[in-house]
Design an enzyme around this catalytic site. Sequence first.
Site, PDB file in Angstrom:
ATOM      1  N   GLU A  48       0.806  -1.227   0.000  1.00 55.58           N
ATOM      2  CA  GLU A  48       0.000   0.000   0.000  1.00 55.58           C
ATOM      3  C   GLU A  48       0.840   1.278   0.000  1.00 55.58           C
ATOM      4  OE1 GLU A  48      -3.003   0.031   3.039  1.00 55.58           O
ATOM      5  OE2 GLU A  48      -3.849  -1.877   2.421  1.00 55.58           O
ATOM      6  N   GLU A  77      -5.419  -8.481   1.233  1.00 56.94           N
ATOM      7  CA  GLU A  77      -5.961  -8.128   2.547  1.00 56.94           C
ATOM      8  C   GLU A  77      -7.438  -7.855   2.384  1.00 56.94           C
ATOM      9  OE1 GLU A  77      -4.189  -4.854   4.737  1.00 56.94           O
ATOM     10  OE2 GLU A  77      -2.158  -5.538   4.281  1.00 56.94           O
TER      11      GLU A  77
HETATM   12  C1  FCB Z   1      -4.220  -1.877   5.706  1.00 59.28           C
HETATM   13  C2  FCB Z   1      -2.822  -2.214   6.162  1.00 59.28           C
HETATM   14  C3  FCB Z   1      -2.768  -3.259   7.244  1.00 59.28           C
HETATM   15  C4  FCB Z   1      -3.891  -3.096   8.253  1.00 59.28           C
HETATM   16  C5  FCB Z   1      -5.217  -2.941   7.557  1.00 59.28           C
HETATM   17  C6  FCB Z   1      -6.389  -2.822   8.500  1.00 59.28           C
HETATM   18  O1  FCB Z   1      -4.231  -0.598   5.168  1.00 59.28           O
HETATM   19  O2  FCB Z   1      -2.049  -2.678   5.085  1.00 59.28           O
HETATM   20  O3  FCB Z   1      -1.503  -3.212   7.838  1.00 59.28           O
HETATM   21  O4  FCB Z   1      -3.615  -2.059   9.095  1.00 59.28           O
HETATM   22  O5  FCB Z   1      -5.186  -1.841   6.704  1.00 59.28           O
END
Ligand code: FCB
Length: 480
Positions: free
Chosen positions: A184, A386
């Site tokens: 990210e 994620e």
């Molecule tokens: C993302 C991050 C991860 C975590 C989630 C909730 O942006 O990559 O580390 O904090 O959010």
Amino acid sequence: MREAEDVRAILRDRGPRPSGPRRFPPGFIWGAGTSAYQVEGAIDEDGRGVSIWDTLCARPGAIANGDTGAVAADQYHRYREDAALMAELRLATYRFSIAWPRIQPDGRGPVNERGLDHYRRVVDALLERGIAPNVTLYHWDLPQALEDAGGWSSRETALRFADYAATVYRALHDRVGWWATLNEPWCSAFLGYATGEHAPGVRDPRRAVAAIHHLNLAHGLAIRAMRPIDAGPRLGIVLNPAPIRTKDGTPPATETLRDGIRIVDGIRNRVWLDPLLEGRYPADIAADVAALGGFPIADGDLATIAAPIDWLGVNYYHDDTLGDLPPGTSAAAGAAIHPGTAGIAWDPPDGPRTDQGWIITPDGLRALLVSIGRDHPGAPPLIVSENGAAYDDPIGPDGRIRDERRTAYLAAHLDSVHRAIEEGADVRGYIAWSLLDNFEWAWGYAMRFGIVHVDYATQRRTPRDSALWLRDVIAANALP
Ligand code: FCB
């Protein structure tokens, strides 16, 4: 529970689904993820240097409750126990990150072998359990010494990152099949240098603009350094693109909103995807940020950034919905970081929220996965790297944690992944965030994202009901 019902209602609103199980393609990869600073603890062990998150945590008021990553979920010492837990949950892969300050305490120069040894042991523990490691090289914990020399606003950091990436790759390429350079980078640039919510806690949009380019460059230089060492492993990057839209999905009614959505989409999505997959920055955004110094592009950079990759990680939590501000008002602070957006603001739809106040928009994940392949025909296969939700449900007298809202959230988003695949998106896997409750950045330990609960007093791990549900989904390779 009422709110779980609300989440399920969102799912039903999207129309009927087949009555039988919704199967995922054979070989679909299931996993869970964490990152180094969020779970490891052990910040002073085995020669680790200081990271920008150690520094931000020490700044009064920067982190909720004054929390720090000093102990976190103690995974530095408990990785074997955690690997056993992953095997019980039938995870095929574990996505975790390597802490740069453990490998090069000052971000450059001699390698700290004790740091590499730690990750050799972690990788071996996973492989012994049949779990494929998926390594992220940078999940936001920049060595402080590099920040002191300019951090991501400096081109030098991109060069140092490529050296570090090659060092770790040389040590682990024979045992790790999946690699991501950055996690990210939008957060690193925008939250790190524009809003200042994340380390290094800077509020200087000029530095954020430079950071965008240097993060992109760091990725490309790392791929170019790694590939010749071993062309076998799959190399990629993890982004967090999101649909940027009005709250009801209708076209923006005003010129101000239309332009604002264009700019926010440009900075959140296009300044990452376009150079990576097309070898160019979006011309409109390059023009918009010219007043902030512009992208410091040197000859050859764009070709470097567009070096071919084998997979693209997509992190997804929710869409971002924007609306017009009432006439006469202005979001001057927001406009300083997104030039040209003074007339608009975040405009969330009604409906259930997670503990963090995040809206729940599962169809956005489907739309996103489909659009990446459609807008970028050369895009590599995608992995949802994620996805998850913060909910803190109590441990029942019987020891069970009935986190129905998390299960409903995961089910709704997995349904979106399934729909996206039906619509032609090339999605190869799904990695839930997170394996464990952990240090949720500026929120500290207040937000619990784990499918496994962590009792921070004892470090005891308890799989929540959502983890057991996911285990059964994995076993069936299908949604019930
Ligand atoms: C993302 C991050 C991860 C975590 C989630 C909730 O942006 O990559 O580390 O904090 O959010």
